[in-house]
Design a protein around this motif. Structure first.
Motif, PDB file in Angstrom:
ATOM      1  N   ARG A 117       0.825  -1.199   0.000  1.00  0.00           N
ATOM      2  CA  ARG A 117       0.000   0.000   0.000  1.00  0.00           C
ATOM      3  C   ARG A 117       0.863   1.255   0.000  1.00  0.00           C
ATOM      4  O   ARG A 117       0.541   2.249  -0.663  1.00  0.00           O
ATOM      5  CB  ARG A 117      -0.933  -0.015   1.209  1.00  0.00           C
ATOM      6  N   VAL A 118       1.962   1.225   0.744  1.00  0.00           N
ATOM      7  CA  VAL A 118       2.881   2.364   0.757  1.00  0.00           C
ATOM      8  C   VAL A 118       3.392   2.650  -0.654  1.00  0.00           C
ATOM      9  O   VAL A 118       3.405   3.791  -1.111  1.00  0.00           O
ATOM     10  CB  VAL A 118       4.062   2.095   1.722  1.00  0.00           C
ATOM     11  N   VAL A 119       3.813   1.608  -1.351  1.00  0.00           N
ATOM     12  CA  VAL A 119       4.331   1.784  -2.709  1.00  0.00           C
ATOM     13  C   VAL A 119       3.246   2.313  -3.642  1.00  0.00           C
ATOM     14  O   VAL A 119       3.498   3.183  -4.482  1.00  0.00           O
ATOM     15  CB  VAL A 119       4.902   0.448  -3.241  1.00  0.00           C
ATOM     16  N   ASP A 120       2.029   1.813  -3.489  1.00  0.00           N
ATOM     17  CA  ASP A 120       0.932   2.211  -4.386  1.00  0.00           C
ATOM     18  C   ASP A 120       0.417   3.617  -4.103  1.00  0.00           C
ATOM     19  O   ASP A 120       0.026   4.338  -5.032  1.00  0.00           O
ATOM     20  CB  ASP A 120      -0.231   1.221  -4.265  1.00  0.00           C
ATOM     21  N   CYS A 121       0.413   4.012  -2.826  1.00  0.00           N
ATOM     22  CA  CYS A 121      -0.260   5.259  -2.441  1.00  0.00           C
ATOM     23  C   CYS A 121       0.660   6.473  -2.386  1.00  0.00           C
ATOM     24  O   CYS A 121       0.204   7.602  -2.563  1.00  0.00           O
ATOM     25  CB  CYS A 121      -0.926   5.102  -1.072  1.00  0.00           C
ATOM     26  N   MET A 122       1.933   6.248  -2.112  1.00  0.00           N
ATOM     27  CA  MET A 122       2.819   7.374  -1.849  1.00  0.00           C
ATOM     28  C   MET A 122       3.721   7.660  -3.046  1.00  0.00           C
ATOM     29  O   MET A 122       4.203   6.745  -3.706  1.00  0.00           O
ATOM     30  CB  MET A 122       3.691   7.096  -0.616  1.00  0.00           C
ATOM     31  N   GLN A 123       3.937   8.925  -3.304  1.00  0.00           N
ATOM     32  CA  GLN A 123       4.869   9.335  -4.335  1.00  0.00           C
ATOM     33  C   GLN A 123       6.232   9.604  -3.698  1.00  0.00           C
ATOM     34  O   GLN A 123       6.315  10.041  -2.558  1.00  0.00           O
ATOM     35  CB  GLN A 123       4.381  10.600  -5.037  1.00  0.00           C
ATOM     36  N   ASP A 124       7.286   9.342  -4.455  1.00  0.00           N
ATOM     37  CA  ASP A 124       8.620   9.623  -3.959  1.00  0.00           C
ATOM     38  C   ASP A 124       8.774  11.130  -3.735  1.00  0.00           C
ATOM     39  O   ASP A 124       8.222  11.934  -4.493  1.00  0.00           O
ATOM     40  CB  ASP A 124       9.683   9.153  -4.943  1.00  0.00           C
ATOM     41  N   PRO A 125       9.509  11.536  -2.698  1.00  0.00           N
ATOM     42  CA  PRO A 125       9.714  12.968  -2.463  1.00  0.00           C
ATOM     43  C   PRO A 125      10.450  13.605  -3.632  1.00  0.00           C
ATOM     44  O   PRO A 125      11.381  13.025  -4.188  1.00  0.00           O
ATOM     45  CB  PRO A 125      10.556  13.006  -1.177  1.00  0.00           C
ATOM     46  N   ARG A 126      10.015  14.790  -4.001  1.00  0.00           N
ATOM     47  CA  ARG A 126      10.611  15.519  -5.105  1.00  0.00           C
ATOM     48  C   ARG A 126      10.953  16.931  -4.661  1.00  0.00           C
ATOM     49  O   ARG A 126      10.413  17.446  -3.687  1.00  0.00           O
ATOM     50  CB  ARG A 126       9.622  15.579  -6.281  1.00  0.00           C
ATOM     51  N   LEU A 127      11.846  17.558  -5.390  1.00  0.00           N
ATOM     52  CA  LEU A 127      12.170  18.953  -5.160  1.00  0.00           C
ATOM     53  C   LEU A 127      11.328  19.821  -6.079  1.00  0.00           C
ATOM     54  O   LEU A 127      11.394  19.689  -7.309  1.00  0.00           O
ATOM     55  CB  LEU A 127      13.647  19.225  -5.454  1.00  0.00           C
ATOM     56  N   GLY A 128      10.513  20.699  -5.515  1.00  0.00           N
ATOM     57  CA  GLY A 128       9.870  21.726  -6.304  1.00  0.00           C
ATOM     58  C   GLY A 128      10.856  22.844  -6.596  1.00  0.00           C
ATOM     59  O   GLY A 128      11.976  22.875  -6.070  1.00  0.00           O
ATOM     60  N   ASP A 129      10.453  23.794  -7.422  1.00  0.00           N
ATOM     61  CA  ASP A 129      11.349  24.904  -7.746  1.00  0.00           C
ATOM     62  C   ASP A 129      11.761  25.669  -6.490  1.00  0.00           C
ATOM     63  O   ASP A 129      12.923  26.067  -6.348  1.00  0.00           O
ATOM     64  CB  ASP A 129      10.670  25.854  -8.736  1.00  0.00           C
ATOM     65  N   ALA A 130      10.811  25.883  -5.581  1.00  0.00           N
ATOM     66  CA  ALA A 130      11.126  26.614  -4.349  1.00  0.00           C
ATOM     67  C   ALA A 130      12.127  25.832  -3.495  1.00  0.00           C
ATOM     68  O   ALA A 130      13.032  26.417  -2.879  1.00  0.00           O
ATOM     69  CB  ALA A 130       9.850  26.901  -3.557  1.00  0.00           C
ATOM     70  N   ASP A 131      11.968  24.503  -3.456  1.00  0.00           N
ATOM     71  CA  ASP A 131      12.921  23.675  -2.708  1.00  0.00           C
ATOM     72  C   ASP A 131      14.318  23.790  -3.309  1.00  0.00           C
ATOM     73  O   ASP A 131      15.319  23.894  -2.581  1.00  0.00           O
ATOM     74  CB  ASP A 131      12.481  22.210  -2.730  1.00  0.00           C
ATOM     75  N   ALA A 132      14.386  23.754  -4.635  1.00  0.00           N
ATOM     76  CA  ALA A 132      15.687  23.875  -5.303  1.00  0.00           C
ATOM     77  C   ALA A 132      16.331  25.221  -5.001  1.00  0.00           C
ATOM     78  O   ALA A 132      17.543  25.305  -4.743  1.00  0.00           O
ATOM     79  CB  ALA A 132      15.519  23.684  -6.809  1.00  0.00           C
ATOM     80  N   CYS A 133      15.538  26.278  -5.000  1.00  0.00           N
ATOM     81  CA  CYS A 133      16.079  27.611  -4.701  1.00  0.00           C
ATOM     82  C   CYS A 133      16.593  27.685  -3.270  1.00  0.00           C
ATOM     83  O   CYS A 133      17.637  28.305  -3.008  1.00  0.00           O
ATOM     84  CB  CYS A 133      15.008  28.679  -4.942  1.00  0.00           C
ATOM     85  N   ARG A 134      15.893  27.057  -2.346  1.00  0.00           N
ATOM     86  CA  ARG A 134      16.372  27.046  -0.961  1.00  0.00           C
ATOM     87  C   ARG A 134      17.701  26.304  -0.853  1.00  0.00           C
ATOM     88  O   ARG A 134      18.612  26.730  -0.123  1.00  0.00           O
ATOM     89  CB  ARG A 134      15.313  26.423  -0.045  1.00  0.00           C
ATOM     90  N   LEU A 135      17.831  25.192  -1.569  1.00  0.00           N
ATOM     91  CA  LEU A 135      19.104  24.471  -1.566  1.00  0.00           C
ATOM     92  C   LEU A 135      20.220  25.323  -2.156  1.00  0.00           C
ATOM     93  O   LEU A 135      21.349  25.349  -1.632  1.00  0.00           O
ATOM     94  CB  LEU A 135      18.969  23.172  -2.359  1.00  0.00           C
ATOM     95  N   ALA A 136      19.925  26.030  -3.239  1.00  0.00           N
ATOM     96  CA  ALA A 136      20.945  26.869  -3.875  1.00  0.00           C
ATOM     97  C   ALA A 136      21.380  28.005  -2.948  1.00  0.00           C
ATOM     98  O   ALA A 136      22.570  28.360  -2.893  1.00  0.00           O
ATOM     99  CB  ALA A 136      20.418  27.421  -5.198  1.00  0.00           C
ATOM    100  N   GLU A 137      20.422  28.589  -2.221  1.00  0.00           N
ATOM    101  CA  GLU A 137      20.782  29.641  -1.265  1.00  0.00           C
ATOM    102  C   GLU A 137      21.701  29.090  -0.171  1.00  0.00           C
ATOM    103  O   GLU A 137      22.660  29.741   0.250  1.00  0.00           O
ATOM    104  CB  GLU A 137      19.513  30.225  -0.636  1.00  0.00           C
ATOM    105  N   ARG A 138      21.398  27.884   0.281  1.00  0.00           N
ATOM    106  CA  ARG A 138      22.258  27.261   1.288  1.00  0.00           C
ATOM    107  C   ARG A 138      23.645  26.998   0.715  1.00  0.00           C
ATOM    108  O   ARG A 138      24.656  27.144   1.401  1.00  0.00           O
ATOM    109  CB  ARG A 138      21.628  25.958   1.785  1.00  0.00           C
ATOM    110  N   PHE A 139      23.680  26.600  -0.567  1.00  0.00           N
ATOM    111  CA  PHE A 139      24.966  26.378  -1.227  1.00  0.00           C
ATOM    112  C   PHE A 139      25.810  27.652  -1.165  1.00  0.00           C
ATOM    113  O   PHE A 139      26.991  27.615  -0.822  1.00  0.00           O
ATOM    114  CB  PHE A 139      24.737  25.965  -2.681  1.00  0.00           C
ATOM    115  N   VAL A 140      25.199  28.794  -1.507  1.00  0.00           N
ATOM    116  CA  VAL A 140      25.945  30.053  -1.518  1.00  0.00           C
ATOM    117  C   VAL A 140      26.488  30.370  -0.124  1.00  0.00           C
ATOM    118  O   VAL A 140      27.654  30.759   0.030  1.00  0.00           O
ATOM    119  CB  VAL A 140      25.049  31.200  -2.026  1.00  0.00           C
TER     120      VAL A 140
END
Length: 289
Positions: A152-175
């Motif tokens: 059920r976990v495999v069928d119901c849940m989607q793998d976590p993904r990075l949205g654009d806002a998540d990617a921008c937060r990671l890039a800010e942390r990189f800087v």
């Protein structure tokens, strides 16, 4: 000879405190692709138990019939009663993720009742589990209720993904960490700089690259797993960082990582994020953006 998975399953069947044992990872896959087990593959398990503290030391390993583990490392997490264990036996490397029965029976019930749609703690744990077990899993002990839960976990849940806002937060942390790296190099704290290069800058680029490849529908795995098998030479070179505790080498590696970060962010979000103007920073941290 009985294989190691069968040994663990037989051991679990004798333990009243063990609700389930689930084989995960490459040992469950025989597809012939880059995820298939090979001679270097370890054995990975989930163990759902009412006594997770029992796994903080190696005593229980003698019950597997191989003698006590030759080496044993237990790392206890702060959330959810999770203990991660590595146990080494002659010619066998094994990893156990030890999960609290109390917590995971609640998650199992919550998923069945649809609570993952509105209870963040249920959704988070179920999503994290799906990411790990989707490529392959096999319930060795625990019966239909746990087999149904994992399915059920495999069928119901989607793998976590990075949205654009998540990617921008990671890039800010990189800087921010990039500037920290530059300051440590200028101060002569070269080992600290080397650690930051790998611990943060390379890691962020791996996460951004993983999301880029997911969006393009290309083969990819979390945590840079099998990355050498799926990347072309040029892309592999861009995310590779090599630097000893030497100022010039660390500066060059930091610049290379920064350029890779910029390239990945252009691919992910276009002009929605830009490398900041660092001209106002002290001389040691000025770098072309």
């Amino acid at each position: 000879m009985t294989n190691f998975g069968e040994r663990v399953a037989a051991w679990a069947a004798r333990q009243r405190s063990i609700d389930a044992v689930v084989l995960i990872g490459s040992r469950t896959r025989q597809t012939g692709d880059v995820t298939k087990a090979d001679d270097l593959s370890d054995w990975d398990f989930h163990v759902i138990t009412s006594q997770p503290d029992r796994f903080l030391n190696r005593d229980w390993t003698a019950e597997l019939g191989l003698g006590p583990a030759l080496a044993y490392g237990a790392r206890r997490g702060a959330v959810g009663g999770v203990t991660r264990v590595t146990a080494l036996f002659p010619e066998i490397e094994s990893d156990f993720v030890v999960l609290s029965s109390l917590v995971w029976n609640a998650v199992r019930l919550g998923l069945r009742l649809g609570l993952h749609r509105r209870v963040p703690s249920v959704r988070r744990r179920a999503t994290d589990l799906a990411l790990i077990v989707r490529p392959g899993h096999r319930v060795l002990h625990g019966g239909k209720r746990w087999a149904n839960f994992y399915r059920r976990v495999v069928d119901c849940m989607q793998d976590p993904r990075l949205g654009d806002a998540d990617a921008c937060r990671l890039a800010e942390r990189f800087v921010c960490d990039y500037i920290w790296l530059q300051r440590k190099i200028a101060r002569g704290e070269l080992l600290a700089a080397q650690r930051m290069l790998h611990h943060s800058l390379a890691e962020i680029n791996f996460q951004l690259l993983h999301e880029c490849r997911l969006r393009r529908g290309e083969p990819t795995f979390p945590e840079a797993r099998r990355i050498e098998r799926v990347l072309d030479g040029a892309t592999l070179d861009r995310v590779t960082v090599v630097a000893g505790p030497d100022s010039d080498a660390l500066l060059a590696a930091g610049e290379k990582a920064a350029e890779t970060c910029r390239e990945l962010m252009r691919s992910l979000v276009g002009s929605a994020w830009r490398w900041p103007n660092l001209v106002a920073m002290p001389d040691a941290t000025r770098r072309r953006g």
